[in-house]
Design an enzyme around this catalytic site. Structure first.
Site, PDB file in Angstrom:
ATOM      1  N   HIS A 167       0.855  -1.184   0.000  1.00 10.05           N
ATOM      2  CA  HIS A 167       0.000   0.000   0.000  1.00 10.05           C
ATOM      3  C   HIS A 167       0.890   1.232   0.000  1.00 10.05           C
ATOM      4  O   HIS A 167       1.931   1.243   0.648  1.00 10.05           O
ATOM      5  CB  HIS A 167      -0.909   0.014   1.240  1.00 10.05           C
ATOM      6  CG  HIS A 167      -2.074   0.924   1.086  1.00 10.05           C
ATOM      7  ND1 HIS A 167      -1.987   2.275   1.329  1.00 10.05           N
ATOM      8  CD2 HIS A 167      -3.339   0.695   0.657  1.00 10.05           C
ATOM      9  CE1 HIS A 167      -3.167   2.822   1.076  1.00 10.05           C
ATOM     10  NE2 HIS A 167      -3.997   1.900   0.657  1.00 10.05           N
ATOM     11  N   ASP A 178      -7.859  -5.342  -0.006  1.00  2.44           N
ATOM     12  CA  ASP A 178      -8.376  -6.217  -1.058  1.00  2.44           C
ATOM     13  C   ASP A 178      -8.019  -7.684  -0.863  1.00  2.44           C
ATOM     14  O   ASP A 178      -8.500  -8.533  -1.615  1.00  2.44           O
ATOM     15  CB  ASP A 178      -7.839  -5.753  -2.422  1.00  2.44           C
ATOM     16  CG  ASP A 178      -8.480  -4.448  -2.858  1.00  2.44           C
ATOM     17  OD1 ASP A 178      -9.706  -4.334  -2.698  1.00  2.44           O
ATOM     18  OD2 ASP A 178      -7.766  -3.561  -3.335  1.00  2.44           O
TER      19      ASP A 178
END
Ligand code: ACO
Length: 429
Positions: A307, A364
């Site tokens: 991320h 996700d």
């Protein structure tokens, strides 16, 4: 004392104000820097660049903190509903019961689609990706509801547009699914709340009502809440950038859907499950895929890891992993892909390559497994992310619209092409 930063370019020093946010975040204000020095700041991927001041969401990527309007995401995911969270994000505070009832009712009032819009579904290829259709239909709402396109809408008018969008996007998404399987559309029901109504439109048929399950509703509720906002991410920045040209909310959000579709962003939930399927079908050799992701000559990435902002853990991923296990347990389900995901996560967390680069499971990684357990087809996963992210996009568009400091978004560049040269007629080339 007012903090200042100094930048020296070619021996000339420029003094710049330092801004401090409510959580002590610092920014060097370079608004006049180019005018004074002739230099721009170059920042691929905007990893160091702030484009606005915002009061919507706070996140601290080092500490794994995420708060909507100051309230920790853990508390919201545990206690709130998606509709209440949408109100909080869009209006800046939790609603009273009367305000919440009015907001929720407006979703029911706006759930049906204009008859003309149904033609979109007829014309779209059955196997086309639903995110393409979602973006197109959201943008086309501007054509069907021109009365909502005032250049300077009031807060109350923005609330009406928001309800229109939040409500219709759920109907559009369910109809897209029905179209993809060649089934009849099932209209929304006025007696059902936001998530049950979505599940009803997705899974009921003409002859049989979907059997509503509290565990499924609660898992989907948590997922939508956890996706509802994430400050200046790729799709939200897209919404703000489009809206900065005074484009209407529908057009701006339609662009957000396209940005979200990409596999490095919201499209990753689909790619995670496809990756797990690929590993599973190839015999389950996790290490082979980890090695591929680590190979500098190979562009392959492990989807659902890494991320831009979180460098310790993604608090959303922690909650989603827990909810995923809970749902499987409650439904008495098993999925070899869940076992594989758990093993892959454990192997990645032990691996120096991922530790050095601070790559952890993101939002996700486990969300797709929940959608799959609910019966949502893989291609629809990014669509569910888009429904969840809708309140954030609306809140940011509204904030941008009502901030007098907002200007049209227009980054600069460093030109690296040829210097001036003459046009050569084709016969002389
Ligand atoms: N697998 C393997 N290596 C990775 C991964 C990954 N998933 N993610 C990053 N890396 C490596 C990069 O190759 C790079 O290595 P290097 O320094 O040796 O060149 C290093 O880690 C830094 O990666 P960047 O791409 O510079 O990181 P950035 O912040 O730009 O990208 C992103 C973040 C896009 C999320 C990235 O980690 C990624 O591609 N992850 C996989 C896709 C994904 O899961 N996306 C969903 C993110 S959450 C969301 O948007 C909702």
């Amino acid at each position: 004392m007012e903090e200042k930063a100094q930048i020296t370019v070619n021996g000339q020093t420029y003094e710049l104000p330092v801004l401090t946010g409510t959580e002590n975040e610092k920014a060097i204000d370079i608004i006049t820097f180019r005018k004074d020095s002739g230099c721009i700041m170059l920042d691929y991927g905007f990893g160091n660049t702030g484009a606005c001041q915002s009061a919507i969401t706070f996140l601290d990527g080092e500490k794994g903190i995420l708060r909507y309007r100051g309230i920790p995401i853990e508390q919201i995911a545990r206690n709130s509903t998606f509709v209440e969270t949408a109100y909080l994000l869009i209006n800046g505070r939790l609603p009273t019961q009367a305000e919440l009832d009015k907001f929720a009712k407006s979703f029911t009032d706006h759930a049906a689609l204009h008859d003309g819009m149904l033609n979109f579904f007829k014309g779209y290829p059955k196997d086309g990706h639903p995110m393409g259709l979602l973006s197109a239909t959201v943008c086309s709402l501007s054509g069907y509801y021109p009365e909502l396109l005032k250049p300077e809408p009031s807060d109350e008018e923005i609330d009406i547009i928001a309800a229109e969008l939040l409500s219709k996007v759920r109907t559009i998404s369910a109809y897209m699914y029905k179209k993809s399987i060649g089934a009849d559309f099932v209209p929304p029901r006025a007696d059902l709340r936001y998530i049950p109504n979505f599940l009803h439109m997705m899974f009921s048929t003409k002859d049989k009502d979907y059997s509503m399950n509290d565990a499924v509703v609660s898992a989907l509720q948590a997922l939508f809440i956890l996706h509802a906002d994430h400050e200046q991410n790729c799709s939200t920045s897209t919404v703000r950038l489009i809206g900065s040209s005074w484009a209407n909310l529908f057009a701006s959000v339609s662009g957000g859907v396209c940005a979200l579709w990409g596999p490095l962003h919201g499209g990753a939930n689909q790619k995670v499950v496809e990756m797990l399927e690929e590993i599973h079908d190839a015999g389950g050799d996790i290490q082979k895929f980890i090695n591929k992701a680590k190979d500098p000559k190979d562009n392959y990435r492990l989807m659902g890891f890494g991320h831009r902002v979180y460098k310790n853990f993604d608090p959303r991923a922690t909650i989603i992993k827990e909810r995923c296990h809970q749902l499987f347990e409650t439904l008495g389900m098993q999925d070899p892909l869940l076992d594989l995901a758990v093993k892959l996560e454990a192997a990645v967390l032990k691996d120096d390559y991922f530790a050095e680069r601070k790559l952890y499971p993101n939002v996700d990684f486990y969300s797709g497994l929940i959608y799959k357990a609910i019966g949502i087809p893989t291609k629809m996963f990014p669509v569910l992310f888009a429904i969840g992210r809708m309140p954030g996009w609306i809140a940011h568009w509204k904030e941008m619209k009502t901030d007098p400091r907002s200007r049209i978004g227009r980054p600069r560049q460093i030109y690296t092409g040829p210097n001036v040269r003459d046009y050569v007629p084709i016969e002389k080339r």
